[in-house]
Motif scaffolding. Structure first.
Motif, PDB file in Angstrom:
ATOM      1  N   PRO A  86       0.846  -1.191   0.000  1.00 54.64           N
ATOM      2  CA  PRO A  86       0.000   0.000   0.000  1.00 54.64           C
ATOM      3  C   PRO A  86       0.886   1.247   0.000  1.00 54.64           C
ATOM      4  N   PHE A  87       0.710   2.073  -1.024  1.00 52.66           N
ATOM      5  CA  PHE A  87       1.427   3.340  -1.122  1.00 52.66           C
ATOM      6  C   PHE A  87       0.457   4.459  -0.767  1.00 52.66           C
ATOM      7  N   LYS A  88       0.799   5.224   0.268  1.00 50.79           N
ATOM      8  CA  LYS A  88      -0.054   6.338   0.684  1.00 50.79           C
ATOM      9  C   LYS A  88       0.325   7.581  -0.110  1.00 50.79           C
ATOM     10  N   VAL A  89      -0.685   8.287  -0.611  1.00 47.05           N
ATOM     11  CA  VAL A  89      -0.489   9.519  -1.359  1.00 47.05           C
ATOM     12  C   VAL A  89      -0.419  10.676  -0.355  1.00 47.05           C
ATOM     13  N   CYS A  90       0.705  11.393  -0.373  1.00 41.07           N
ATOM     14  CA  CYS A  90       0.935  12.476   0.595  1.00 41.07           C
ATOM     15  C   CYS A  90       1.174  13.807  -0.109  1.00 41.07           C
ATOM     16  N   ARG A  91       0.798  14.901   0.559  1.00 41.12           N
ATOM     17  CA  ARG A  91       1.062  16.246   0.034  1.00 41.12           C
ATOM     18  C   ARG A  91       2.538  16.592   0.143  1.00 41.12           C
ATOM     19  N   SER A  92       3.152  16.131   1.234  1.00 40.12           N
ATOM     20  CA  SER A  92       4.562  16.420   1.495  1.00 40.12           C
ATOM     21  C   SER A  92       5.084  15.324   2.419  1.00 40.12           C
ATOM     22  N   ALA A  93       6.366  15.388   2.736  1.00 41.58           N
ATOM     23  CA  ALA A  93       6.961  14.390   3.631  1.00 41.58           C
ATOM     24  C   ALA A  93       6.478  14.560   5.066  1.00 41.58           C
ATOM     25  N   THR A  94       5.776  15.645   5.351  1.00 41.35           N
ATOM     26  CA  THR A  94       5.244  15.866   6.694  1.00 41.35           C
ATOM     27  C   THR A  94       3.715  15.921   6.725  1.00 41.35           C
ATOM     28  N   ASP A  95       3.073  15.697   5.581  1.00 37.74           N
ATOM     29  CA  ASP A  95       1.612  15.795   5.529  1.00 37.74           C
ATOM     30  C   ASP A  95       1.026  14.664   4.687  1.00 37.74           C
ATOM     31  N   CYS A  96       0.529  13.653   5.383  1.00 36.13           N
ATOM     32  CA  CYS A  96      -0.139  12.517   4.727  1.00 36.13           C
ATOM     33  C   CYS A  96      -1.590  12.406   5.182  1.00 36.13           C
ATOM     34  N   ALA A  97      -2.132  13.503   5.674  1.00 36.70           N
ATOM     35  CA  ALA A  97      -3.491  13.496   6.201  1.00 36.70           C
ATOM     36  C   ALA A  97      -4.515  13.254   5.098  1.00 36.70           C
ATOM     37  N   LEU A  98      -5.646  12.655   5.505  1.00 40.04           N
ATOM     38  CA  LEU A  98      -6.745  12.475   4.568  1.00 40.04           C
ATOM     39  C   LEU A  98      -7.174  13.825   4.040  1.00 40.04           C
ATOM     40  N   GLY A  99      -7.496  13.851   2.758  1.00 34.02           N
ATOM     41  CA  GLY A  99      -7.909  15.123   2.178  1.00 34.02           C
ATOM     42  C   GLY A  99      -8.570  14.947   0.835  1.00 34.02           C
ATOM     43  N   GLU A 100      -8.519  16.012   0.088  1.00 36.39           N
ATOM     44  CA  GLU A 100      -9.192  16.088  -1.196  1.00 36.39           C
ATOM     45  C   GLU A 100      -8.448  15.300  -2.268  1.00 36.39           C
ATOM     46  N   ALA A 101      -9.064  15.255  -3.428  1.00 36.58           N
ATOM     47  CA  ALA A 101      -8.455  14.581  -4.577  1.00 36.58           C
ATOM     48  C   ALA A 101      -7.247  15.378  -5.063  1.00 36.58           C
ATOM     49  N   VAL A 102      -6.272  14.679  -5.609  1.00 34.41           N
ATOM     50  CA  VAL A 102      -5.086  15.330  -6.169  1.00 34.41           C
ATOM     51  C   VAL A 102      -5.502  16.008  -7.477  1.00 34.41           C
ATOM     52  N   PRO A 103      -5.296  17.338  -7.585  1.00 34.90           N
ATOM     53  CA  PRO A 103      -5.687  18.020  -8.823  1.00 34.90           C
ATOM     54  C   PRO A 103      -4.851  17.540 -10.011  1.00 34.90           C
ATOM     55  N   THR A 104      -5.374  17.716 -11.215  1.00 34.52           N
ATOM     56  CA  THR A 104      -4.673  17.248 -12.408  1.00 34.52           C
ATOM     57  C   THR A 104      -3.288  17.875 -12.541  1.00 34.52           C
ATOM     58  N   ASP A 105      -3.096  19.062 -12.040  1.00 36.95           N
ATOM     59  CA  ASP A 105      -1.784  19.715 -12.114  1.00 36.95           C
ATOM     60  C   ASP A 105      -1.030  19.623 -10.786  1.00 36.95           C
ATOM     61  N   GLY A 106      -1.535  18.800  -9.863  1.00 34.20           N
ATOM     62  CA  GLY A 106      -0.936  18.687  -8.539  1.00 34.20           C
ATOM     63  C   GLY A 106       0.234  17.716  -8.494  1.00 34.20           C
ATOM     64  N   THR A 107       0.940  17.767  -7.392  1.00 36.00           N
ATOM     65  CA  THR A 107       2.042  16.840  -7.142  1.00 36.00           C
ATOM     66  C   THR A 107       1.750  16.065  -5.865  1.00 36.00           C
ATOM     67  N   PHE A 108       2.452  14.947  -5.710  1.00 37.31           N
ATOM     68  CA  PHE A 108       2.259  14.125  -4.518  1.00 37.31           C
ATOM     69  C   PHE A 108       3.498  13.279  -4.295  1.00 37.31           C
ATOM     70  N   LEU A 109       3.630  12.778  -3.073  1.00 38.09           N
ATOM     71  CA  LEU A 109       4.686  11.853  -2.696  1.00 38.09           C
ATOM     72  C   LEU A 109       4.035  10.509  -2.423  1.00 38.09           C
ATOM     73  N   LEU A 110       4.815   9.435  -2.528  1.00 38.65           N
ATOM     74  CA  LEU A 110       4.302   8.092  -2.276  1.00 38.65           C
ATOM     75  C   LEU A 110       5.025   7.492  -1.081  1.00 38.65           C
ATOM     76  N   GLN A 111       4.267   7.236  -0.012  1.00 42.93           N
ATOM     77  CA  GLN A 111       4.828   6.660   1.204  1.00 42.93           C
ATOM     78  C   GLN A 111       4.553   5.157   1.212  1.00 42.93           C
ATOM     79  N   ASP A 112       5.610   4.377   1.270  1.00 46.16           N
ATOM     80  CA  ASP A 112       5.531   2.914   1.303  1.00 46.16           C
ATOM     81  C   ASP A 112       5.132   2.505   2.712  1.00 46.16           C
ATOM     82  N   GLN A 113       3.952   1.921   2.857  1.00 44.36           N
ATOM     83  CA  GLN A 113       3.431   1.550   4.169  1.00 44.36           C
ATOM     84  C   GLN A 113       3.958   0.205   4.658  1.00 44.36           C
ATOM     85  N   MET A 114       4.594  -0.580   3.788  1.00 42.91           N
ATOM     86  CA  MET A 114       5.075  -1.899   4.176  1.00 42.91           C
ATOM     87  C   MET A 114       6.437  -1.828   4.858  1.00 42.91           C
ATOM     88  N   GLY A 115       7.309  -0.965   4.376  1.00 43.35           N
ATOM     89  CA  GLY A 115       8.657  -0.911   4.919  1.00 43.35           C
ATOM     90  C   GLY A 115       9.519  -2.033   4.386  1.00 43.35           C
TER      91      GLY A 115
END
Length: 181
Positions: A86-115
């Motif tokens: 499971p890869f969590k979609v995050c706004r930044s390395a310090t913000d992975c809170a639940l939120g809105e959809a990623v806009p078409t021109d938006g960016t995101f980080l992928l946090q590996d939940q398995m380790g």
């Protein structure tokens, strides 16, 4: 009882199965970060990519194989040894809170939940930026997390997102050129 610790340095101890060696004693493993349930297949539109911040997704290629983690190295590859990550979609390395959809021109980080399997603490990490043309890999340093962009597309009646990444979100991301989230 099982030995838990580093066999090479012989540091650790005998603990009940399922426990880890932490600060010189047996302890329960830290709780895994939780994701909202893995989301349904995504379909983007003109406004958003169809993925949401704080939600987790399994990444697949158009042929159905998954982006997996390799066993011997902290790299990701098509159909890697460890799957269903499971890869969590995050706004930044310090913000992975639940939120809105990623806009078409938006960016995101992928946090590996398995380790990584060799990490007894179960630390999560980031899909890195693949700098210098290297394959993307697991990294616990948020400053080296890859910045991703996506393009929503459809083919054969299925929706997918073509991912681009790297240090700035522009460019290729090694083996994961076109993934279905």
């Amino acid at each position: 009882m099982v030995f838990v610790g580093d066999k090479a340095t012989k540091t650790g101890g005998c603990c009940t199965a399922g426990m880890i060696w932490l600060n010189g004693k047996c302890a329960p493993p830290p709780p895994r970060p939780t994701c909202k349930d893995l989301a349904d297949p995504v379909c983007g539109d003109d406004d958003d990519l169809g993925i949401q911040y704080g939600h987790c997704y399994i990444l697949k290629f158009a042929d159905g194989t998954q982006l997996g983690a390799d066993h011997a190295a902290p790299t990701y590859s098509k159909d890697g040894f460890f799957k269903d990550i499971p890869f969590k979609v995050c706004r930044s390395a310090t913000d992975c809170a639940l939120g809105e959809a990623v806009p078409t021109d938006g960016t995101f980080l992928l946090q590996d939940q398995m380790g990584r399997p060799e990490d007894a603490t179960g630390a999560v990490g980031w899909v890195d930026n693949g700098a210098g043309g290297t394959h993307i890999k697991f990294n616990t340093n948020g400053a080296q997390a890859g910045v991703f962009k996506g393009v929503a597309a459809c083919s054969g009646g299925k929706c997918f997102i073509r991912l681009g990444g790297g240090p700035t979100g522009n460019g290729s991301i090694g083996p994961a050129g076109s993934l279905v989230a």
